[in-house]
Write a protein that holds these residues in place. Structure first.
Motif, short mmCIF file in Angstrom:
data_model
loop_
_atom_site.label_atom_id
_atom_site.label_comp_id
_atom_site.label_asym_id
_atom_site.label_seq_id
_atom_site.Cartn_x
_atom_site.Cartn_y
_atom_site.Cartn_z
N GLY A 1 38.43 42.76 31.71
CA GLY A 1 39.75 42.74 31.08
C GLY A 1 40.83 42.37 32.06
O GLY A 1 40.76 41.33 32.71
N GLU A 2 41.82 43.24 32.23
CA GLU A 2 42.96 42.95 33.12
C GLU A 2 42.53 42.86 34.59
O GLU A 2 43.27 42.33 35.40
CB GLU A 2 44.07 43.97 32.95
N ASP A 3 41.36 43.37 34.91
CA ASP A 3 40.85 43.28 36.28
C ASP A 3 40.04 42.00 36.49
O ASP A 3 39.41 41.84 37.53
CB ASP A 3 39.98 44.50 36.61
N GLU A 4 40.03 41.12 35.53
CA GLU A 4 39.26 39.88 35.60
C GLU A 4 39.52 39.07 36.87
O GLU A 4 38.60 38.47 37.41
CB GLU A 4 39.52 39.04 34.33
N PRO A 5 40.77 39.05 37.42
CA PRO A 5 40.97 38.32 38.68
C PRO A 5 40.12 38.83 39.85
O PRO A 5 39.96 38.14 40.85
CB PRO A 5 42.47 38.50 38.97
N ALA A 6 39.57 40.05 39.74
CA ALA A 6 38.69 40.57 40.79
C ALA A 6 37.40 39.77 40.88
O ALA A 6 36.74 39.77 41.91
CB ALA A 6 38.37 42.04 40.54
#
Length: 177
Positions: A81-86
């Motif tokens: 989700g919002e941590d996808e850039p990780a």
């Protein structure tokens, strides 16, 4: 699984059955064991891996390993989700920069446990819910299984050391009372 972005702190739990938790709530994971194993592997290793190498570890050559890897990465992005850039994936490499309960255990693996606080030892020992990635064995993925077994042994040794240290400390506290 919802397509809406997830809110809050994401935690990957690998010390027992694999779980992804956001703000205390378990997230739905992809049904594919290989996709879940890939997510766990990337999180635990915390380094960049060559796409070709990931294909060798997780997929048979007769299949379309690069297509399977792309599909798995798309499913992992949905979980993050919002941590996808990780999740960093380019044409050649893939890496994931997220914390795990294993990362909290790692500093204690080779440390002098007598220097750790009782609270720290209790917290880390309490986070171990079972064998490392207990529900993610992939019998036909030999390299992955060798890696998983090696880390599981390391976790078991660390857990025994922590428990031994805690028993000694707590036994000493009882004598003082």
């Amino acid at each position: 699984m919802t397509d809406a972005p997830h809110k809050g702190l994401l935690d990957l739990c690998v010390l027992g059955d694999f779980q992804v938790v956001r703000d205390g709530a378990l997230l739905d994971l992809p049904p594919s064991r290989k996709t879940r194993a890939l997510l766990a592997y990337l999180a635990v290793t915390g380094k960049a891996h060559q796409r070709e190498r990931l294909c060798e570890i997780f997929w048979d050559i007769p299949d379309d390993p690069r297509g399977a890897l792309r599909w798995s990465l798309s499913k992992i992005r949905q979980v993050l989700g919002e941590d996808e850039p990780a999740l960093v994936a380019d044409r050649n490499t893939v890496s994931l920069k997220l914390g795990t309960d294993y990362a909290r255990l790692l500093p204690l693996v080779k440390a002098d446990l007598s220097m750790a606080s009782t609270e720290e030892l209790e917290a880390v020992a309490g986070s171990i819910r079972g064998d490392f990635l207990a529900d993610l064995s992939l019998e036909r993925c030999f390299e992955y299984e060798a890696w998983r077994a090696g880390v599981a042994s390391e976790v078991e040794i660390a857990e025994l050391g922590m428990l031994r240290e805690l028993i000694e400390r707590l036994a000493g506290e009882r004598r003082r009372r």
